[in-house]
Design an enzyme around this catalytic site. Structure first.
Site, PDB file in Angstrom:
ATOM      1  N   LYS A  25       0.845  -1.196   0.000  1.00 47.72           N
ATOM      2  CA  LYS A  25       0.000   0.000   0.000  1.00 47.72           C
ATOM      3  C   LYS A  25       0.883   1.251   0.000  1.00 47.72           C
ATOM      4  O   LYS A  25       1.786   1.381   0.831  1.00 47.72           O
ATOM      5  CB  LYS A  25      -0.929   0.014   1.224  1.00 47.72           C
ATOM      6  CG  LYS A  25      -1.928  -1.126   1.240  1.00 47.72           C
ATOM      7  CD  LYS A  25      -2.728  -1.164   2.515  1.00 47.72           C
ATOM      8  CE  LYS A  25      -3.661   0.014   2.615  1.00 47.72           C
ATOM      9  NZ  LYS A  25      -4.563  -0.104   3.801  1.00 47.72           N
TER      10      LYS A  25
HETATM   11  C1  E4P Z   1      -7.725   0.092   4.350  1.00 50.16           C
HETATM   12  O1  E4P Z   1      -7.089  -0.775   4.934  1.00 50.16           O
HETATM   13  C2  E4P Z   1      -7.874   1.420   5.024  1.00 50.16           C
HETATM   14  O2  E4P Z   1      -6.618   1.796   5.583  1.00 50.16           O
HETATM   15  C3  E4P Z   1      -8.925   1.363   6.114  1.00 50.16           C
HETATM   16  O3  E4P Z   1     -10.100   0.778   5.578  1.00 50.16           O
HETATM   17  C4  E4P Z   1      -9.202   2.721   6.704  1.00 50.16           C
HETATM   18  O4  E4P Z   1     -10.326   2.605   7.559  1.00 50.16           O
HETATM   19  P1  E4P Z   1     -10.631   3.752   8.650  1.00 50.16           P
HETATM   20  O5  E4P Z   1     -11.111   4.971   7.889  1.00 50.16           O
HETATM   21  O6  E4P Z   1     -11.706   3.161   9.529  1.00 50.16           O
HETATM   22  O7  E4P Z   1      -9.334   4.007   9.380  1.00 50.16           O
END
Ligand code: E4P
Length: 214
Positions: free
Chosen positions: A83
């Site tokens: 990522k």
């Molecule tokens: C994906 O892994 C994203 O980092 C994650 O869904 C973010 O979610 P949040 O907005 O609840 O932190």
């Protein structure tokens, strides 16, 4: 349709992977930090539980160090998806890593232009943050629908994974937009499985069965 659990918690992952319905685990620096464990050790332990993809975010801020960090993380387990945070450095790193055949995701995507540039850089997935867009008063579902439509019209191979999901209905609404994947927190997955009417119905079945077979 790809479904992922958005967690780095070993107990949660161990509980849900046997369901046989998830394509893997997505993590981010916040989810990793919550576990208070060494990053590499944690990912290696998660890899023992997950046959599918494990998504790990780099924490470097410059493209060159992002690439080096990505190659290191990629060596920790099979099926790693790297990522990268959307931005100039993330795009540069994505272009380099895609040429090296490393599977990548552009995360923290909040607009169609961001998604299009990420796809052009060769990422495998883009992550629009539905819940966080909603938190600002905009419409997260419209964002992912627009990205899906633009990708389809441009015949882009990059997949869209709906992220920052807050509840079961958001999972369904996201899937209705045509996204390729959704990642959801542990509690959201449990909420999708459970329903009070199911519990009441099963209890009645078992009561009737046991009474008849006393
Ligand atoms: C994906 O892994 C994203 O980092 C994650 O869904 C973010 O979610 P949040 O907005 O609840 O932190």
């Amino acid at each position: 349709m790809e479904l992922y659990i958005d967690s780095a918690n070993i107990e949660q992952i161990a509980q849900v992977m046997p369901l046989g319905i998830l394509q893997g685990v997505t993590t981010n620096p916040t989810l990793i930090a919550k576990e208070k464990r060494d990053f590499q050790t944690l990912i290696r332990n998660i890899a023992k539980l997950v046959d599918g993809k494990i998504w790990c975010q780099v924490t470097s801020t410059e493209a060159e160090s992002m690439v080096n960090e990505a190659l290191e993380i990629n060596s920790w387990a099979k099926n790693i998806v790297i990522k990268l945070p959307m931005g100039m450095e993330g795009l540069k790193a994505a272009s380099i890593l895609s040429r090296k055949g490393v599977e990548t995701n552009m995360t923290l995507v909040y607009s169609v232009p961001q998604a299009v540039l990420a796809a052009k850089a060769g990422v495998s997935y883009v992550s629009p943050y539905v819940g966080r867009v909603d938190d600002t008063g905009w419409d997260g579902m419209s964002l992912i629908k627009e990205i899906v439509d633009v990708f389809q019209s441009l015949q882009v191979k990059t997949k869209v994974i709906a992220a920052s999901i807050r509840g079961p209905q958001q999972v369904i609404d996201a899937l209705r937009t045509g996204v390729h994947a959704v990642t959801m927190p542990y509690q959201v997955l449990l909420s999708m499985v459970r329903n009070p009417m199911t519990d009441i119905g099963l209890e009645q079945f078992m009561t009737d069965w046991n009474n008849a077979n006393m």
